[in-house]
Scaffold this active site. Structure first.
Site, PDB file in Angstrom:
ATOM      1  N   ASP A 157       8.415  -0.084   2.007  1.00  0.00           N
ATOM      2  CA  ASP A 157       8.469  -0.435   0.578  1.00  0.00           C
ATOM      3  C   ASP A 157       9.912  -0.488   0.071  1.00  0.00           C
ATOM      4  O   ASP A 157      10.277  -1.354  -0.714  1.00  0.00           O
ATOM      5  CB  ASP A 157       7.619   0.520  -0.273  1.00  0.00           C
ATOM      6  CG  ASP A 157       7.980   2.004  -0.131  1.00  0.00           C
ATOM      7  OD1 ASP A 157       8.773   2.371   0.761  1.00  0.00           O
ATOM      8  OD2 ASP A 157       7.447   2.804  -0.938  1.00  0.00           O
ATOM      9  N   ALA A 217       0.848  -1.199   0.000  1.00  0.00           N
ATOM     10  CA  ALA A 217       0.000   0.000   0.000  1.00  0.00           C
ATOM     11  C   ALA A 217       0.883   1.249   0.000  1.00  0.00           C
ATOM     12  O   ALA A 217       1.438   1.625   1.037  1.00  0.00           O
ATOM     13  CB  ALA A 217      -0.932  -0.018   1.206  1.00  0.00           C
TER      14      ALA A 217
HETATM   15  C1  LIG Z   1       9.964   7.602   0.353  1.00  0.00           C
HETATM   16  C2  LIG Z   1       8.546   7.051   0.402  1.00  0.00           C
HETATM   17  C3  LIG Z   1       7.563   8.180   0.600  1.00  0.00           C
HETATM   18  C4  LIG Z   1       8.231   6.335  -0.931  1.00  0.00           C
HETATM   19  O1  LIG Z   1       6.902   5.882  -0.896  1.00  0.00           O
HETATM   20  P1  LIG Z   1       5.958   5.859  -2.202  1.00  0.00           P
HETATM   21  O2  LIG Z   1       6.272   7.055  -3.005  1.00  0.00           O
HETATM   22  O3  LIG Z   1       6.351   4.607  -2.951  1.00  0.00           O
HETATM   23  O4  LIG Z   1       4.548   5.816  -1.736  1.00  0.00           O
HETATM   24  C5  LIG Z   1       8.424   5.971   1.533  1.00  0.00           C
HETATM   25  O5  LIG Z   1       9.380   4.985   1.346  1.00  0.00           O
HETATM   26  C6  LIG Z   1       8.532   6.585   2.900  1.00  0.00           C
HETATM   27  O6  LIG Z   1       7.598   7.126   3.415  1.00  0.00           O
HETATM   28  N1  LIG Z   1       9.748   6.509   3.525  1.00  0.00           N
HETATM   29  C7  LIG Z   1      10.010   7.008   4.841  1.00  0.00           C
HETATM   30  C8  LIG Z   1      11.310   7.748   4.916  1.00  0.00           C
HETATM   31  C9  LIG Z   1      12.527   6.916   4.562  1.00  0.00           C
HETATM   32  O7  LIG Z   1      12.448   5.919   3.835  1.00  0.00           O
HETATM   33  O8  LIG Z   1      13.623   7.288   5.052  1.00  0.00           O
HETATM   34  K   LIG Z   2       6.138   2.201  -3.700  1.00  0.00           K
END
Ligand SMILES: CC(C)(COP(=O)(O)O)[C@@H](O)C(=O)NCCC(=O)O
Ligand SMILES: [K+]
Ligand SMILES: Nc1ncnc2c1ncn2[C@@H]1O[C@H](COP(=O)(O)OP(=O)(O)O)[C@@H](O)[C@H]1O
Length: 245
Positions: free
Chosen positions: A100, A7
């Site tokens: 993810d 999700a």
């Molecule tokens: C960078 C993201 C927003 C990518 O999510 P998406 O664009 O695939 O929905 C997600 O991996 C996230 O919320 N990360 C948290 C911060 C981090 O990975 O350091």
């Molecule tokens: K993603």
């Protein structure tokens, strides 16, 4: 039967698995009334649900409630980890990393076996992560995704009005629309060049790309294997036979 769900901030990707084989798969958005109608008729056969998500806690609870309303199977949420086998996360505070990204790296590790690799996830945001041959995560990047960039230009600058344009070239623009739309192509090409350079520098053999805008990056020259279900593959491995140590 197992249901695996990725999700993201824009879309929900899912697969129905039986003994590791994919029976069906699809894409939905959380606000759709019929988001789960494709697999709901088989809900009684589902024994377990595994989820990788980066949505807010409110939305995560909403997702959980909807799943529990359709299906009796237990729901397991999987998060980023310090390590899984030889794959070792570079984050000191692994709980801050998007699940993810970790599961995409897990999917990449399972798919590539011996070599080092890069994972590019072009979703709502774009993430780039590098994993060495040893399994050490070398770190990564988080950038705004295509729609996020367009939205912020539209919302946060008073005099940037532009239309959609299926721009294929990054030549200098001669109108606001061209400047914005060619600018995206130009930025994409620069990003692709930089990823290729980094892969040479770090000795990474393969690039894996996933996410809704993956095709655009490949169109801009990214020499990558496209796997739209990379996160789900990693999630299924983590939820299945792959032991943490
Ligand atoms: C960078 C993201 C927003 C990518 O999510 P998406 O664009 O695939 O929905 C997600 O991996 C996230 O919320 N990360 C948290 C911060 C981090 O990975 O350091
Ligand atoms: K993603
Ligand atoms: N049919 C579609 N619906 C929504 N977004 C799409 C679609 N096709 C391509 N996209 C692009 O994919 C991006 C979302 O990709 P996705 O990998 O599903 O993101 P997330 O994992 O953040 O939910 C959007 O920003 C958009 O640019």
């Amino acid at each position: 039967m197992k249901l695996v769900i990725d999700a993201g901030n824009t879309r929900v990707k899912w697969q129905l698995l039986s003994d590791g084989e994919v029976l069906s798969r699809g894409v939905a958005t959380l606000d759709m009334d019929d988001a789960f109608q494709e697999w709901a008729p088989r809900a009684e056969s589902i024994e377990r649900i595994a989820v990788s998500t980066v949505i807010s806690e409110d939305k995560r609870r909403y997702l959980q409630a909807r799943l529990e309303a359709i299906c009796n199977a237990p729901v397991f949420f999987h998060w980023a980890e310090a390590r899984r086998g030889k794959l070792v996360n570079a984050y000191a505070d692994v709980h801050r990393m998007g699940a993810d990204r970790w599961h995409a790296m897990c999917g990449g590790w399972q798919a590539t076996g011996a070599g080092g690799f890069a994972v590019v996830d072009a979703g709502s945001a774009i993430t780039v992560d590098y994993v060495a041959r040893s399994g050490a995560h070398l770190g990564g990047y988080i950038l705004p995704g295509k729609q996020m960039m367009l939205r912020s230009l539209k919302q946060d600058a008073a005099r940037i009005g532009f239309d959609s344009l299926d721009a294929q070239q990054g030549s200098p623009g001669a109108s606001t629309t061209e400047c914005v739309q060619h600018g995206l192509v130009w930025l994409r090409e620069a990003m692709v060049t930089r990823i290729h350079q980094d892969c040479g520098y770090f000795g990474l053999d393969r690039i894996l790309v996933t996410g809704g805008d993956a095709a655009g990056l490949i169109g801009a020259g990214l020499a990558a294997v496209h796997d739209p279900y990379l996160v789900l593959n990693g999630l299924a491995a983590v939820d299945g036979e792959w032991a943490p140590e």
